[in-house]
Design a protein around this motif. Structure first.
Motif, PDB file in Angstrom:
ATOM      1  N   THR A   6       2.054 -10.988   3.617  1.00  0.00           N
ATOM      2  CA  THR A   6       2.632 -10.318   4.782  1.00  0.00           C
ATOM      3  C   THR A   6       1.675 -10.384   5.968  1.00  0.00           C
ATOM      4  O   THR A   6       2.086 -10.680   7.098  1.00  0.00           O
ATOM      5  CB  THR A   6       2.970  -8.847   4.455  1.00  0.00           C
ATOM      6  OG1 THR A   6       3.903  -8.820   3.382  1.00  0.00           O
ATOM      7  CG2 THR A   6       3.554  -8.129   5.664  1.00  0.00           C
ATOM      8  N   SER A  62       3.386 -12.306   9.154  1.00  0.00           N
ATOM      9  CA  SER A  62       4.316 -11.339   9.732  1.00  0.00           C
ATOM     10  C   SER A  62       3.784 -10.759  11.036  1.00  0.00           C
ATOM     11  O   SER A  62       2.661 -11.007  11.440  1.00  0.00           O
ATOM     12  CB  SER A  62       4.571 -10.201   8.745  1.00  0.00           C
ATOM     13  OG  SER A  62       5.148 -10.693   7.575  1.00  0.00           O
ATOM     14  N   TYR A 100      -7.484  -4.437   8.328  1.00  0.00           N
ATOM     15  CA  TYR A 100      -7.318  -3.967   9.707  1.00  0.00           C
ATOM     16  C   TYR A 100      -8.115  -4.823  10.679  1.00  0.00           C
ATOM     17  O   TYR A 100      -7.673  -5.076  11.803  1.00  0.00           O
ATOM     18  CB  TYR A 100      -7.693  -2.492   9.830  1.00  0.00           C
ATOM     19  CG  TYR A 100      -6.598  -1.578   9.320  1.00  0.00           C
ATOM     20  CD1 TYR A 100      -5.338  -1.578   9.908  1.00  0.00           C
ATOM     21  CD2 TYR A 100      -6.808  -0.719   8.248  1.00  0.00           C
ATOM     22  CE1 TYR A 100      -4.326  -0.759   9.451  1.00  0.00           C
ATOM     23  CE2 TYR A 100      -5.804   0.101   7.776  1.00  0.00           C
ATOM     24  CZ  TYR A 100      -4.562   0.078   8.384  1.00  0.00           C
ATOM     25  OH  TYR A 100      -3.556   0.883   7.917  1.00  0.00           O
ATOM     26  N   ARG A 122      -1.625   1.356   0.223  1.00  0.00           N
ATOM     27  CA  ARG A 122      -2.525   2.518   0.199  1.00  0.00           C
ATOM     28  C   ARG A 122      -1.982   3.595  -0.733  1.00  0.00           C
ATOM     29  O   ARG A 122      -2.728   4.214  -1.497  1.00  0.00           O
ATOM     30  CB  ARG A 122      -2.725   3.096   1.596  1.00  0.00           C
ATOM     31  CG  ARG A 122      -3.734   4.240   1.629  1.00  0.00           C
ATOM     32  CD  ARG A 122      -3.933   4.850   3.006  1.00  0.00           C
ATOM     33  NE  ARG A 122      -4.350   3.880   3.981  1.00  0.00           N
ATOM     34  CZ  ARG A 122      -3.566   3.391   4.950  1.00  0.00           C
ATOM     35  NH1 ARG A 122      -2.314   3.786   5.058  1.00  0.00           N
ATOM     36  NH2 ARG A 122      -4.030   2.514   5.810  1.00  0.00           N
ATOM     37  N   SER A 123      -0.685   3.810  -0.689  1.00  0.00           N
ATOM     38  CA  SER A 123      -0.056   4.793  -1.581  1.00  0.00           C
ATOM     39  C   SER A 123      -0.258   4.397  -3.042  1.00  0.00           C
ATOM     40  O   SER A 123      -0.585   5.241  -3.879  1.00  0.00           O
ATOM     41  CB  SER A 123       1.425   4.901  -1.241  1.00  0.00           C
ATOM     42  OG  SER A 123       2.077   5.735  -2.137  1.00  0.00           O
ATOM     43  N   ARG A 144       1.339  -3.314   9.069  1.00  0.00           N
ATOM     44  CA  ARG A 144       0.919  -1.916   8.881  1.00  0.00           C
ATOM     45  C   ARG A 144       1.745  -1.228   7.791  1.00  0.00           C
ATOM     46  O   ARG A 144       1.203  -0.473   6.986  1.00  0.00           O
ATOM     47  CB  ARG A 144       1.009  -1.165  10.201  1.00  0.00           C
ATOM     48  CG  ARG A 144      -0.103  -1.529  11.152  1.00  0.00           C
ATOM     49  CD  ARG A 144      -0.101  -0.665  12.402  1.00  0.00           C
ATOM     50  NE  ARG A 144      -1.171  -1.093  13.296  1.00  0.00           N
ATOM     51  CZ  ARG A 144      -1.054  -2.043  14.227  1.00  0.00           C
ATOM     52  NH1 ARG A 144       0.097  -2.656  14.405  1.00  0.00           N
ATOM     53  NH2 ARG A 144      -2.082  -2.365  14.985  1.00  0.00           N
ATOM     54  N   GLN A 145       3.035  -1.485   7.771  1.00  0.00           N
ATOM     55  CA  GLN A 145       3.892  -0.888   6.738  1.00  0.00           C
ATOM     56  C   GLN A 145       3.493  -1.384   5.350  1.00  0.00           C
ATOM     57  O   GLN A 145       3.447  -0.609   4.397  1.00  0.00           O
ATOM     58  CB  GLN A 145       5.358  -1.200   7.017  1.00  0.00           C
ATOM     59  CG  GLN A 145       5.907  -0.473   8.216  1.00  0.00           C
ATOM     60  CD  GLN A 145       7.324  -0.902   8.550  1.00  0.00           C
ATOM     61  OE1 GLN A 145       7.905  -1.771   7.892  1.00  0.00           O
ATOM     62  NE2 GLN A 145       7.886  -0.302   9.585  1.00  0.00           N
ATOM     63  N   SER A 146       3.170  -2.655   5.257  1.00  0.00           N
ATOM     64  CA  SER A 146       2.755  -3.231   3.981  1.00  0.00           C
ATOM     65  C   SER A 146       1.445  -2.600   3.506  1.00  0.00           C
ATOM     66  O   SER A 146       1.287  -2.255   2.335  1.00  0.00           O
ATOM     67  CB  SER A 146       2.597  -4.743   4.140  1.00  0.00           C
ATOM     68  OG  SER A 146       2.235  -5.336   2.932  1.00  0.00           O
ATOM     69  N   ASP A 149       0.332   0.364   4.392  1.00  0.00           N
ATOM     70  CA  ASP A 149       0.611   1.765   4.054  1.00  0.00           C
ATOM     71  C   ASP A 149       1.189   1.894   2.640  1.00  0.00           C
ATOM     72  O   ASP A 149       0.821   2.799   1.896  1.00  0.00           O
ATOM     73  CB  ASP A 149       1.580   2.387   5.062  1.00  0.00           C
ATOM     74  CG  ASP A 149       0.923   2.664   6.407  1.00  0.00           C
ATOM     75  OD1 ASP A 149      -0.328   2.659   6.480  1.00  0.00           O
ATOM     76  OD2 ASP A 149       1.673   2.861   7.387  1.00  0.00           O
ATOM     77  N   ARG A 150       2.084   0.990   2.267  1.00  0.00           N
ATOM     78  CA  ARG A 150       2.650   1.015   0.910  1.00  0.00           C
ATOM     79  C   ARG A 150       1.555   0.767  -0.135  1.00  0.00           C
ATOM     80  O   ARG A 150       1.492   1.429  -1.160  1.00  0.00           O
ATOM     81  CB  ARG A 150       3.772  -0.006   0.770  1.00  0.00           C
ATOM     82  CG  ARG A 150       5.068   0.405   1.431  1.00  0.00           C
ATOM     83  CD  ARG A 150       6.218  -0.525   1.056  1.00  0.00           C
ATOM     84  NE  ARG A 150       5.989  -1.907   1.455  1.00  0.00           N
ATOM     85  CZ  ARG A 150       6.310  -2.426   2.649  1.00  0.00           C
ATOM     86  NH1 ARG A 150       6.885  -1.657   3.567  1.00  0.00           N
ATOM     87  NH2 ARG A 150       6.081  -3.690   2.915  1.00  0.00           N
ATOM     88  N   GLU A 168       3.733  -4.730  13.013  1.00  0.00           N
ATOM     89  CA  GLU A 168       4.373  -3.544  12.434  1.00  0.00           C
ATOM     90  C   GLU A 168       4.652  -3.741  10.946  1.00  0.00           C
ATOM     91  O   GLU A 168       4.437  -2.841  10.138  1.00  0.00           O
ATOM     92  CB  GLU A 168       5.670  -3.205  13.178  1.00  0.00           C
ATOM     93  CG  GLU A 168       6.309  -1.908  12.725  1.00  0.00           C
ATOM     94  CD  GLU A 168       5.383  -0.695  12.830  1.00  0.00           C
ATOM     95  OE1 GLU A 168       5.499   0.207  11.975  1.00  0.00           O
ATOM     96  OE2 GLU A 168       4.531  -0.639  13.738  1.00  0.00           O
ATOM     97  N   ASP A 169       5.117  -4.928  10.566  1.00  0.00           N
ATOM     98  CA  ASP A 169       5.329  -5.223   9.150  1.00  0.00           C
ATOM     99  C   ASP A 169       4.015  -5.162   8.384  1.00  0.00           C
ATOM    100  O   ASP A 169       3.967  -4.720   7.243  1.00  0.00           O
ATOM    101  CB  ASP A 169       5.958  -6.608   8.970  1.00  0.00           C
ATOM    102  CG  ASP A 169       7.382  -6.679   9.501  1.00  0.00           C
ATOM    103  OD1 ASP A 169       8.043  -5.628   9.579  1.00  0.00           O
ATOM    104  OD2 ASP A 169       7.829  -7.797   9.834  1.00  0.00           O
TER     105      ASP A 169
END
Length: 119
Positions: free
Chosen positions: A93, A97, A54, A110-111, A103-105, A107-108, A100-101
């Motif tokens: 990424t 990138s 971040y 983190r899961s 953050r999505q990366s 988030d995935r 937005e890409d």
């Protein structure tokens, strides 16, 4: 005399069983402690990686890249091989990138990190 020998054998068997029980208990506790330590080390490493990622997203400086790559190597020393590959994908990424890409990366990842820590 025979009763004394039988009593002594019984005491030795009882003492042997107690010693074996203590050894088994210590080994079991050792395994639990190692797993607890590994889990905490992994949580700390993931936390550092996510905060570095971040920071990179917000600053995009050479120092932020260095911190993120260092944090990723720390995580990769502790995590599964599958997650290690995903961290490499996230870094790719992040370096190539849009926000937005990115953050999505993250988030995935983190899961996946949650699952890795739970195992």
């Amino acid at each position: 005399m025979t009763d004394a020998i039988i009593g002594l054998i019984g005491a030795l068997i009882g003492a042997g069983g107690a010693i074996i029980g203590v050894i088994i208990g210590a080994k079991m506790n050792e395994g639990v402690e190692e797993k607890k330590y590994r889990r905490q080390a992994l949580v700390d490493a993931y936390t550092h990686f996510f905060s570095s990622a971040y920071l990179f997203i917000s600053k995009r400086t050479d120092d932020a890249v260095y911190q993120m790559l260092t944090a990723s190597e720390h995580v990769k020393l502790l995590c599964s091989a599958e997650i290690s590959d995903k961290i490499d994908d996230v870094i790719d990424t992040l370096l190539n990138s849009e926000a937005e890409d990115m953050r999505q990366s993250i988030d995935r990842l983190r899961s996946e990190a949650r699952k890795d820590v739970e195992n």
